[in-house]
Design an enzyme around this catalytic site. Sequence first.
Site, PDB file in Angstrom:
ATOM      1  N   SER A  61     -22.018  16.497  23.996  1.00  0.00           N
ATOM      2  CA  SER A  61     -22.335  15.212  24.613  1.00  0.00           C
ATOM      3  C   SER A  61     -21.377  14.949  25.766  1.00  0.00           C
ATOM      4  O   SER A  61     -20.205  15.351  25.718  1.00  0.00           O
ATOM      5  CB  SER A  61     -22.207  14.089  23.584  1.00  0.00           C
ATOM      6  OG  SER A  61     -22.246  12.817  24.210  1.00  0.00           O
TER       7      SER A  61
ATOM      8  N   TYR B  79     -16.960   9.163  18.086  1.00  0.00           N
ATOM      9  CA  TYR B  79     -17.963  10.159  18.454  1.00  0.00           C
ATOM     10  C   TYR B  79     -17.456  11.056  19.582  1.00  0.00           C
ATOM     11  O   TYR B  79     -17.550  12.287  19.507  1.00  0.00           O
ATOM     12  CB  TYR B  79     -19.243   9.441  18.879  1.00  0.00           C
ATOM     13  CG  TYR B  79     -20.358  10.342  19.334  1.00  0.00           C
ATOM     14  CD1 TYR B  79     -21.074  11.105  18.413  1.00  0.00           C
ATOM     15  CD2 TYR B  79     -20.715  10.426  20.676  1.00  0.00           C
ATOM     16  CE1 TYR B  79     -22.115  11.931  18.829  1.00  0.00           C
ATOM     17  CE2 TYR B  79     -21.746  11.251  21.095  1.00  0.00           C
ATOM     18  CZ  TYR B  79     -22.447  11.996  20.174  1.00  0.00           C
ATOM     19  OH  TYR B  79     -23.471  12.809  20.587  1.00  0.00           O
TER      20      TYR B  79
END
Length: 405
Positions: free
Chosen positions: A224, A237
């Site tokens: 990501s 995250y």
Amino acid sequence: MSENYNIPFWIYLAVVSLFVGGAMKKILAPHLSVGPTLVAWLGATVLVERLWGFCLPAIPLLVLLAAMGCIYSRSRTAQLPNLPAQGKAVFITGCDSGFGNAAAKRLDSLGFEVFATVLNLEGDGARELQRSCSSRLTLLQVDITQPQQVQQALLDTKAKLGLRGLWGLVNNAGVCLNLGDAELTLMSNFRCCMEVNFFGTVSVTKSFLPLVRQAKGRIVNISSPAGEQPFPCLAAYGSSKAALNLFTETLRHELNHWGVRVITILPSSYRTAASSNHAHWDQQNKELLQGLSPELLEDYGEDYVTETKNLFQSFSERASTDFSPVIDTIVQALSSPQPQARYHAGLSLMYFIHSYLPLSLRDRLQKKRFLKKTVMPRALRKKSGLDANGCHSNINTCEEKQNLQ
């Protein structure tokens, strides 16, 4: 006259070096080593500078260079046809929904033998794969945080492969929980993100790596942009994805002499099943509020926490539901004779902002583009005499600001 020329010239040269160098890096870096890339960078910059001396307009010249780069890149791809899918096996994690589910369908349709892991063999995603895919697809129930389940999946895969190796390992399984400021993020959320996004992926990779080495295949890790860019409220995250990125890059260097290609894919923002579920966001927010200490809740305020949830929910609802850019990139990473080390799947303005703009401008644009907080933490409001919207509570001039919001 020369003195008047020197300052604009060096400013011009610096600007051209920045943009032309960035373009050359983007176009050539996947194909060339560091030395030739640097030579191409400097050569292109000098070329532009010399051509400028002949009074060629700068903008058309840069457009011409960009067009030449695109033609070059496309010509390289066109010269090398994709590798055939027949006889190649691919193991994909996290296929209950989202990218994993869509990738399993696409790869199966192309002729790959797909091993797709799901958390629930009786779930909608697993049933959809069974219904829509060929008999080549094998469903496996795997929680990648459970070593015994990973080892059982390895045994089941080996039993079906026989003496063959594994061409592709696609580490897609991931999780993102309780979005909020780093100070407000529960330690359990940091641990959960690391267990799934990092340690789980490392466990699967280490277990299946001998099979991938045997086939001289590919490892494709779905990461990501949050692992490279400091997105507000994504500390847990993003930290797990940053660890994954470094692991992937290290693995890429280590496995090069084995003939194994290691690829990172960084998708832009997409709306998955969980992120479009209002009940999911409400439950996440409830768990976060319940887990905060009274002191933290007093300092930040429930309205501050809830606004963060609402902003992320709104952001996810505007995200694309078309996964094809990501799935196309996964296919390319597995099928291209010369895959790139890193792919940015989908348009990402934040990637450009983070890569090319100064820090101060980058921070400002990121706040406007990504998370437009309007509610200040309660303690700061009290200290400054502001209301929830950041306005002085005893002044009526805030009406215009609130109306604009």
